[in-house]
Design an enzyme around this catalytic site. Structure first.
Site, PDB file in Angstrom:
ATOM      1  N   TYR A  41      31.981 -15.801  46.341  1.00 22.58           N
ATOM      2  CA  TYR A  41      31.866 -16.703  47.492  1.00 22.58           C
ATOM      3  C   TYR A  41      31.609 -18.150  47.046  1.00 22.58           C
ATOM      4  CZ  TYR A  41      31.060 -12.386  50.240  1.00 22.58           C
ATOM      5  OH  TYR A  41      31.138 -11.144  50.805  1.00 22.58           O
ATOM      6  N   HIS A  99      31.476  -5.484  43.605  1.00 16.99           N
ATOM      7  CA  HIS A  99      32.175  -6.017  44.776  1.00 16.99           C
ATOM      8  C   HIS A  99      33.452  -5.242  45.104  1.00 16.99           C
ATOM      9  CE1 HIS A  99      32.665 -10.009  47.154  1.00 16.99           C
ATOM     10  NE2 HIS A  99      33.061  -8.981  47.870  1.00 16.99           N
TER      11      HIS A  99
END
Length: 268
Positions: A41, A99
């Site tokens: 991110y 992730h």
């Protein structure tokens, strides 16, 4: 004692710079105590600054980050986590996730799950888990680490992709399910069925959707840059849908996947 994961968190996907910082500051001011970020991110530094500037004590916040796919090897994993912790201005995260699983064996799952477990053993993560894992991958992960080690499987869940197979398999293996993109990038807010249920309850469509996720036994992490939305989302915790509401939303499932990059696994 490990902090319990609140069922409603503030996500930071797609938020960067001051947007990420302000969103986390506002979320904490409104009463959120669960913040979700990730290496990819590119906002861990902004989140860390907000956590540092907030008067809320670190030990009262359930903080999640995720290791990206290019840092899963034994030589890269822990250094990348130390980098994340430095950016987040903390000595540990409450939850550390893989992730995405790898499509191939360039780093074997046993290797990166071993590093994930090491992070917990070293006290760098209080809980560990996975994200975007299919039924077969969750089964493989549990066979590698044993039952009771992995805390959650964070997967895409919203009314239009209810992901029941993966949810059921994860729960059967002892993993909580955390649903991301619960509002389907805004689609849930305008859906006529959800809007009608919202009107019936004097609630917003977002609140109805978040209540549906919660009543299906999942944690969720919607994001917003607007204080009024953060505040309204939190009020979803006071909303209880009836059996008819839940059945109507269950009927909206159409397998509509939003997060489907080219490196994604073969979905169930």
């Amino acid at each position: 004692m490990t902090l319990e994961m609140p069922v409603l968190g503030a996500g930071t996907f797609r938020l960067k710079g001051d947007d990420a910082y302000n969103s986390v500051i506002m979320a904490l001011e409104e009463g959120y105590r669960h913040i979700d970020t990730a290496q990819i991110y590119e906002n861990e530094e902004d989140v860390g600054r907000a956590l540092y500037d907030s008067p809320v004590p670190r030990e009262e916040i359930f903080l999640t980050t995720k290791v990206w796919i290019d840092r899963l090897s034994q030589d890269a994993f822990l250094p990348s986590l130390h980098e994340s912790l430095a950016k987040l201005r903390t000595s540990y995260v409450d939850l550390l996730l893989i992730h995405w699983p790898l499509k191939d064996d360039r780093v074997p799952m046993a290797e990166y799950l071993g590093e994930l477990k090491k992070a917990k053993d070293l006290g760098l993560a209080r809980e560990i888990g996975v994200s975007n894992f299919t039924v077969a991958q969750v089964e493989e992960a549990v066979s590698i680490l044993g039952k009771g080690v992995l805390f959650t499987n964070q997967i895409e869940v919203h009314p239009f992709l209810q992901n029941r197979k993966v949810r059921e398999a994860s729960e059967a293996l002892g993993l909580k399910v955390t649903g991301f993109m619960p509002l389907a990038v805004g689609e849930a807010i305008t859906n006529p069925t959800i809007v009608a249920i919202a009107e019936k309850h004097g609630a917003t469509a977002a609140q109805v959707t978040l209540a549906w996720v919660r009543q299906n036994g999942m944690v969720t992490i919607p994001s917003s840059t607007k204080r009024k939305n953060l505040e309204a989302n939190l009020k979803s915790l006071d909303l209880t849908l009836d059996a008819d509401d839940l059945a109507q939303i269950a009927a909206l499932d159409e397998g509509k996947r939003i997060a489907d990059p080219d490196f994604a696994p073969e979905w169930d």
